[in-house]
Design a protein around this motif. Sequence first.
Motif, short mmCIF file in Angstrom:
data_model
loop_
_atom_site.label_atom_id
_atom_site.label_comp_id
_atom_site.label_asym_id
_atom_site.label_seq_id
_atom_site.Cartn_x
_atom_site.Cartn_y
_atom_site.Cartn_z
N MET A 98 0.83 -1.20 0.00
CA MET A 98 0.00 0.00 0.00
C MET A 98 0.87 1.25 0.00
SD MET A 98 -2.88 -1.20 2.69
CE MET A 98 -3.67 -2.77 2.44
N SER A 99 0.35 2.30 -0.54
CA SER A 99 1.17 3.48 -0.78
C SER A 99 1.70 4.11 0.49
CB SER A 99 0.35 4.51 -1.57
OG SER A 99 -0.80 4.89 -0.85
N ASP A 100 0.95 4.01 1.60
CA ASP A 100 1.40 4.70 2.79
C ASP A 100 2.08 3.77 3.78
OD1 ASP A 100 -1.71 4.82 4.72
OD2 ASP A 100 -0.81 3.26 3.48
N GLU A 101 2.34 2.54 3.39
CA GLU A 101 3.04 1.64 4.30
C GLU A 101 4.52 2.00 4.31
OE1 GLU A 101 2.42 -2.42 3.44
OE2 GLU A 101 0.25 -2.33 3.60
N LYS A 102 5.10 1.88 5.50
CA LYS A 102 6.51 2.18 5.66
C LYS A 102 7.32 0.92 5.43
CE LYS A 102 5.62 5.87 8.97
NZ LYS A 102 5.85 6.36 10.32
N SER A 103 8.45 1.06 4.74
CA SER A 103 9.32 -0.09 4.54
C SER A 103 10.00 -0.41 5.85
CB SER A 103 10.35 0.21 3.46
OG SER A 103 11.15 1.32 3.84
N THR A 104 10.40 -1.68 6.01
CA THR A 104 11.04 -2.11 7.25
C THR A 104 12.44 -2.60 6.97
OG1 THR A 104 10.13 -4.31 6.99
CG2 THR A 104 8.85 -2.75 8.28
N PRO A 105 13.34 -2.52 7.96
CA PRO A 105 14.69 -3.03 7.76
C PRO A 105 14.64 -4.51 7.42
CG PRO A 105 14.55 -1.70 9.74
CD PRO A 105 13.15 -1.92 9.25
N THR A 130 -15.64 -2.65 11.17
CA THR A 130 -14.30 -2.45 10.62
C THR A 130 -13.41 -1.70 11.61
OG1 THR A 130 -13.13 -1.67 8.63
CG2 THR A 130 -14.82 -0.22 9.53
N PRO A 131 -12.10 -1.92 11.56
CA PRO A 131 -11.20 -1.20 12.46
C PRO A 131 -11.00 0.26 12.06
CG PRO A 131 -9.94 -2.61 11.00
CD PRO A 131 -11.38 -2.92 10.74
N VAL A 132 -10.76 1.11 13.06
CA VAL A 132 -10.39 2.50 12.78
C VAL A 132 -8.94 2.78 13.16
CG1 VAL A 132 -12.67 3.56 12.76
CG2 VAL A 132 -11.53 3.18 14.94
N PHE A 133 -8.38 1.98 14.07
CA PHE A 133 -6.94 2.03 14.32
C PHE A 133 -6.55 0.84 15.19
CE2 PHE A 133 -8.77 4.72 17.69
CZ PHE A 133 -8.16 4.25 18.84
N PRO A 147 -0.87 0.74 10.00
CA PRO A 147 -1.75 1.54 9.14
C PRO A 147 -3.14 0.91 9.01
CG PRO A 147 0.42 1.36 8.16
CD PRO A 147 0.41 0.44 9.34
N VAL A 148 -4.17 1.73 9.12
CA VAL A 148 -5.53 1.20 9.10
C VAL A 148 -5.86 0.53 7.77
CG1 VAL A 148 -6.64 3.34 8.31
CG2 VAL A 148 -7.92 1.71 9.73
N GLU A 149 -5.26 1.01 6.68
CA GLU A 149 -5.51 0.37 5.38
C GLU A 149 -4.99 -1.06 5.37
OE1 GLU A 149 -4.02 3.26 5.81
OE2 GLU A 149 -5.33 4.76 4.87
N LYS A 150 -3.88 -1.27 6.03
CA LYS A 150 -3.31 -2.63 6.13
C LYS A 150 -4.22 -3.52 6.97
CE LYS A 150 0.97 -5.06 7.38
NZ LYS A 150 1.25 -5.59 6.03
N LEU A 151 -4.76 -2.97 8.05
CA LEU A 151 -5.66 -3.73 8.90
C LEU A 151 -6.92 -4.14 8.14
CD1 LEU A 151 -5.47 -1.58 12.17
CD2 LEU A 151 -4.39 -3.80 11.80
N ARG A 152 -7.48 -3.19 7.40
CA ARG A 152 -8.73 -3.46 6.67
C ARG A 152 -8.50 -4.44 5.52
NH1 ARG A 152 -10.77 2.88 6.75
NH2 ARG A 152 -11.41 2.87 8.95
N SER A 153 -7.34 -4.34 4.89
CA SER A 153 -7.02 -5.27 3.82
C SER A 153 -6.89 -6.69 4.36
CB SER A 153 -5.71 -4.84 3.13
OG SER A 153 -5.32 -5.78 2.15
N LYS A 154 -6.21 -6.82 5.50
CA LYS A 154 -6.05 -8.14 6.11
C LYS A 154 -7.39 -8.66 6.61
CE LYS A 154 -3.52 -11.62 7.33
NZ LYS A 154 -2.83 -12.45 6.30
#
Length: 330
Positions: A1-8, A138-141, A311-318
């Motif tokens: 998703m566009s607003d997900e942060k990359s991880t080490p 649905t989740p909000v956070f 990110p809430v978008e990640k939660l809703r997608s899952k």
Amino acid sequence: MSDEKSTPEGQSELRSAVAATAKKKRNTLLAVLAVVAVAAIVVGGVFLFKALGTEKAEAAGDDVTEPITVKIAVAEDSKFQDAIKEVAAEKGLDVEWVNVDDWVLPNTELQAGNVDANAFQHILYLSAFNAESGADITPVFSTVITQWGIFSATLDDVADIPEGGKIAIPDDPSNGGRALNILASAGLIELADDAGDFPTTDDVTSNPKNLEFVALGARTIPTQFDDPSLSAVVVGTSYFDPAQGVTKEDALFLDDSLDEKNLPYINVVAVNSDDVDNPAWAILKEAYADPRVADALEEEYFGNTILVDVPVEKLRSKLAELQKSAEQNK
């Protein structure tokens, strides 16, 4: 998703989320900036709430805006919730916790409109409820994740679990499946490759010790911990009453809650889908992020349950993925 942060490399997004939260707590400058940001959110939320029709009280000729009030269903009372309520009140949000003694009622009460939200479940449990009931919650956070493990009142090692030993696991599909996955990770059983997100005892393909699985309500498992008929129990570390003196250090086997595979077990504040834009949720999320709330959580659960920010978008997608799987398995 566009607003997900990359991880080490080698680091899960959950672990990165926790690390980021800890860094924010330690950084005084960021904390100050967060206060400014929260103030802006509160002001914006108040004006929006007024625009939506908030009642105004007249006092000495000036308009006084009433605080936003929300009812949130939970499954227990805690000092952690007290801290959230206190911090939220400072930001113009009046939180009324509605404690119910059942894991179905927080969702059915939300469906019925008797509460505005709930804060007790992870997204795997929510997906099972939505699939079963046809709800659109649905989740909000994200809020917290709890570490799980295998515990025994009489044994010191997983290898000591005897032939035919009885193992208590939760009786609901989501938590029961989590318990079976933990038993598999500990090497006690094997599960079918196609077991999916909701494995059951029917998916056990190898059980060398012929273990017997005893299904109990997840919240009641800690009360059965000392039952001499049970060799071990599989449950969240924070479920034990502090008076029992059972901590994660006592686990025969401890699951890594921050592994990416545990994303389905992230707890959330959940609402009916037509209420996701309520300005109250932005204020409540800021309250959860306050260092005083983190301190209260640590004091109450001794690190067994930790705050996470996904990110809430990640939660809703899952959630959508899990719900589809649950519907196919009905």
